[in-house]
Every structure is written in C-alpha cells, then in structure tokens.
Design a protein around this motif. Structure first.
Motif, PDB file in Angstrom:
ATOM      1  N   TYR A 122       0.838  -1.196   0.000  1.00 43.29           N
ATOM      2  CA  TYR A 122       0.000   0.000   0.000  1.00 43.29           C
ATOM      3  C   TYR A 122       0.870   1.241   0.000  1.00 43.29           C
ATOM      4  CZ  TYR A 122      -4.252  -2.618   0.657  1.00 43.29           C
ATOM      5  OH  TYR A 122      -5.313  -3.459   0.462  1.00 43.29           O
ATOM      6  N   VAL A 123       0.612   2.139  -0.919  1.00 40.81           N
ATOM      7  CA  VAL A 123       1.301   3.420  -0.985  1.00 40.81           C
ATOM      8  C   VAL A 123       0.431   4.482  -0.319  1.00 40.81           C
ATOM      9  CG1 VAL A 123       2.220   5.195  -2.525  1.00 40.81           C
ATOM     10  CG2 VAL A 123       2.549   2.779  -3.065  1.00 40.81           C
ATOM     11  N   CYS A 124      -0.853   4.469  -0.633  1.00 42.04           N
ATOM     12  CA  CYS A 124      -1.814   5.404  -0.052  1.00 42.04           C
ATOM     13  C   CYS A 124      -2.716   4.622   0.899  1.00 42.04           C
ATOM     14  CB  CYS A 124      -2.643   6.084  -1.146  1.00 42.04           C
ATOM     15  SG  CYS A 124      -3.887   7.230  -0.523  1.00 42.04           S
ATOM     16  N   ILE A 125      -2.417   4.721   2.171  1.00 39.53           N
ATOM     17  CA  ILE A 125      -3.191   4.006   3.180  1.00 39.53           C
ATOM     18  C   ILE A 125      -4.605   4.588   3.268  1.00 39.53           C
ATOM     19  CG2 ILE A 125      -3.337   3.399   5.632  1.00 39.53           C
ATOM     20  CD1 ILE A 125      -0.990   2.068   4.163  1.00 39.53           C
ATOM     21  N   CYS A 126      -4.714   5.902   3.191  1.00 45.48           N
ATOM     22  CA  CYS A 126      -6.016   6.572   3.344  1.00 45.48           C
ATOM     23  C   CYS A 126      -7.048   6.069   2.334  1.00 45.48           C
ATOM     24  CB  CYS A 126      -5.870   8.083   3.191  1.00 45.48           C
ATOM     25  SG  CYS A 126      -4.829   8.879   4.430  1.00 45.48           S
ATOM     26  N   ASN A 127      -6.598   5.824   1.101  1.00 45.08           N
ATOM     27  CA  ASN A 127      -7.525   5.438   0.041  1.00 45.08           C
ATOM     28  C   ASN A 127      -7.280   4.032  -0.502  1.00 45.08           C
ATOM     29  OD1 ASN A 127      -9.099   7.928  -0.124  1.00 45.08           O
ATOM     30  ND2 ASN A 127      -7.137   8.820  -0.688  1.00 45.08           N
ATOM     31  N   GLY A 128      -6.387   3.285   0.146  1.00 43.36           N
ATOM     32  CA  GLY A 128      -6.162   1.886  -0.220  1.00 43.36           C
ATOM     33  C   GLY A 128      -5.586   1.682  -1.609  1.00 43.36           C
ATOM     34  N   VAL A 129      -4.646   2.543  -2.011  1.00 39.62           N
ATOM     35  CA  VAL A 129      -4.046   2.440  -3.342  1.00 39.62           C
ATOM     36  C   VAL A 129      -2.688   1.754  -3.223  1.00 39.62           C
ATOM     37  CG1 VAL A 129      -3.290   3.704  -5.392  1.00 39.62           C
ATOM     38  CG2 VAL A 129      -5.245   4.542  -4.068  1.00 39.62           C
ATOM     39  N   THR A 130      -2.488   0.740  -4.052  1.00 36.50           N
ATOM     40  CA  THR A 130      -1.239  -0.034  -4.001  1.00 36.50           C
ATOM     41  C   THR A 130      -0.255   0.411  -5.078  1.00 36.50           C
ATOM     42  OG1 THR A 130      -2.031  -1.725  -5.532  1.00 36.50           O
ATOM     43  CG2 THR A 130      -2.523  -2.061  -3.177  1.00 36.50           C
ATOM     44  N   ASP A 131       0.982  -0.017  -4.929  1.00 36.10           N
ATOM     45  CA  ASP A 131       1.990   0.260  -5.943  1.00 36.10           C
ATOM     46  C   ASP A 131       1.611  -0.385  -7.274  1.00 36.10           C
ATOM     47  OD1 ASP A 131       2.541  -2.273  -4.647  1.00 36.10           O
ATOM     48  OD2 ASP A 131       4.528  -2.269  -5.554  1.00 36.10           O
ATOM     49  N   HIS A 132       0.970  -1.530  -7.220  1.00 35.84           N
ATOM     50  CA  HIS A 132       0.517  -2.197  -8.450  1.00 35.84           C
ATOM     51  C   HIS A 132      -0.497  -1.327  -9.191  1.00 35.84           C
ATOM     52  CE1 HIS A 132      -0.641  -5.384 -11.196  1.00 35.84           C
ATOM     53  NE2 HIS A 132      -1.905  -5.135 -10.885  1.00 35.84           N
ATOM     54  N   GLN A 133      -1.431  -0.735  -8.471  1.00 39.50           N
ATOM     55  CA  GLN A 133      -2.430   0.132  -9.096  1.00 39.50           C
ATOM     56  C   GLN A 133      -1.782   1.371  -9.709  1.00 39.50           C
ATOM     57  OE1 GLN A 133      -4.764   0.107  -5.416  1.00 39.50           O
ATOM     58  NE2 GLN A 133      -6.574  -0.320  -6.686  1.00 39.50           N
ATOM     59  N   ILE A 134      -0.763   1.892  -9.045  1.00 36.08           N
ATOM     60  CA  ILE A 134      -0.057   3.072  -9.566  1.00 36.08           C
ATOM     61  C   ILE A 134       0.698   2.701 -10.837  1.00 36.08           C
ATOM     62  CG2 ILE A 134       1.771   4.752  -9.104  1.00 36.08           C
ATOM     63  CD1 ILE A 134       0.875   4.590  -6.112  1.00 36.08           C
ATOM     64  N   ARG A 135       1.373   1.567 -10.826  1.00 35.87           N
ATOM     65  CA  ARG A 135       2.088   1.107 -12.033  1.00 35.87           C
ATOM     66  C   ARG A 135       1.114   0.863 -13.190  1.00 35.87           C
ATOM     67  NH1 ARG A 135       5.213  -1.203  -7.994  1.00 35.87           N
ATOM     68  NH2 ARG A 135       7.372  -0.543  -8.106  1.00 35.87           N
ATOM     69  N   GLN A 136      -0.033   0.283 -12.882  1.00 38.80           N
ATOM     70  CA  GLN A 136      -1.029   0.031 -13.914  1.00 38.80           C
ATOM     71  C   GLN A 136      -1.541   1.347 -14.502  1.00 38.80           C
ATOM     72  OE1 GLN A 136      -4.358  -2.329 -12.634  1.00 38.80           O
ATOM     73  NE2 GLN A 136      -5.227  -2.437 -14.678  1.00 38.80           N
ATOM     74  N   ALA A 137      -1.810   2.327 -13.656  1.00 38.86           N
ATOM     75  CA  ALA A 137      -2.258   3.632 -14.143  1.00 38.86           C
ATOM     76  C   ALA A 137      -1.188   4.270 -15.018  1.00 38.86           C
ATOM     77  CB  ALA A 137      -2.606   4.541 -12.965  1.00 38.86           C
ATOM     78  N   ALA A 138       0.076   4.147 -14.618  1.00 42.78           N
ATOM     79  CA  ALA A 138       1.179   4.704 -15.411  1.00 42.78           C
ATOM     80  C   ALA A 138       1.273   4.020 -16.767  1.00 42.78           C
ATOM     81  CB  ALA A 138       2.500   4.568 -14.649  1.00 42.78           C
ATOM     82  N   GLU A 139       1.119   2.716 -16.789  1.00 34.71           N
ATOM     83  CA  GLU A 139       1.173   1.970 -18.050  1.00 34.71           C
ATOM     84  C   GLU A 139       0.008   2.326 -18.961  1.00 34.71           C
ATOM     85  OE1 GLU A 139       1.449  -2.071 -16.716  1.00 34.71           O
ATOM     86  OE2 GLU A 139       3.528  -1.821 -16.075  1.00 34.71           O
ATOM     87  N   GLU A 140      -1.087   2.803 -18.370  1.00 35.25           N
ATOM     88  CA  GLU A 140      -2.261   3.208 -19.141  1.00 35.25           C
ATOM     89  C   GLU A 140      -2.194   4.676 -19.549  1.00 35.25           C
ATOM     90  OE1 GLU A 140      -5.504   2.047 -16.618  1.00 35.25           O
ATOM     91  OE2 GLU A 140      -5.222  -0.088 -17.053  1.00 35.25           O
ATOM     92  N   GLY A 141      -1.069   5.341 -19.245  1.00 35.56           N
ATOM     93  CA  GLY A 141      -0.865   6.703 -19.716  1.00 35.56           C
ATOM     94  C   GLY A 141      -0.830   7.787 -18.668  1.00 35.56           C
ATOM     95  N   CYS A 142      -1.058   7.468 -17.418  1.00 36.23           N
ATOM     96  CA  CYS A 142      -1.016   8.466 -16.349  1.00 36.23           C
ATOM     97  C   CYS A 142       0.425   8.957 -16.183  1.00 36.23           C
ATOM     98  CB  CYS A 142      -1.524   7.839 -15.057  1.00 36.23           C
ATOM     99  SG  CYS A 142      -1.564   8.963 -13.670  1.00 36.23           S
ATOM    100  N   ARG A 143       0.621  10.270 -16.195  1.00 34.61           N
ATOM    101  CA  ARG A 143       1.977  10.824 -16.129  1.00 34.61           C
ATOM    102  C   ARG A 143       2.237  11.694 -14.906  1.00 34.61           C
ATOM    103  NH1 ARG A 143       5.632   9.509 -19.599  1.00 34.61           N
ATOM    104  NH2 ARG A 143       4.988   8.755 -21.613  1.00 34.61           N
TER     105      ARG A 143
END
Length: 68
Positions: A2-23
């Motif tokens: 978990y990177v964002c504990i407050c909102n339950g966002v994981t490093d995997h979700q961040i990597r996936q968003a980046a691969e989908e174009g999030c900059r």
C-alpha cells in the motif's frame, strides 16, 4: 504494498495507471484517489510513476547498445 493508506491504493495500481498513460500525480489522484486525503504518499507515488516511465527509455547493455 500500500502506498496510499487513506484510500487503499497499491503500488501495483499506480504502475497500472502509469502503463495506461497516467503521467502526473494530479492525474493519478483523479484516477485512483491516491493522495486525495492527506497527501503524504504523493512523493512515493510520484517516484513510482517516474520509474515506470523511465524504464522504456533505459539503454540496455549488450550488442544492441554497441551497434548504435
């Protein structure tokens, strides 16, 4: 992890968003909620975004690099 504990966002979700174009972390916040509550995770989230986008630009050692 978990990177964002407050909102339950994981490093995997961040990597996936980046691969989908999030900059940017602003775009990441809009897509995932990461950093929207306290913001203490934004530095790490930004580092993960940068690492995903830096990887394709990396020069790999070996015959292909020598031929260039």
């Amino acid at each position: 992890m978990y990177v964002c504990i407050c909102n339950g966002v994981t490093d995997h979700q961040i990597r996936q968003a980046a691969e989908e174009g999030c900059r940017t972390t602003s775009e990441l916040t809009m897509r995932t909620g990461c950093g929207a509550t306290c913001g203490s995770c934004l530095e790490m989230a930004g580092d993960i975004l940068a690492s995903v986008h830096a990887f394709p630009l990396a020069v790999l050692p070996g015959p292909l690099a020598e031929a260039a």
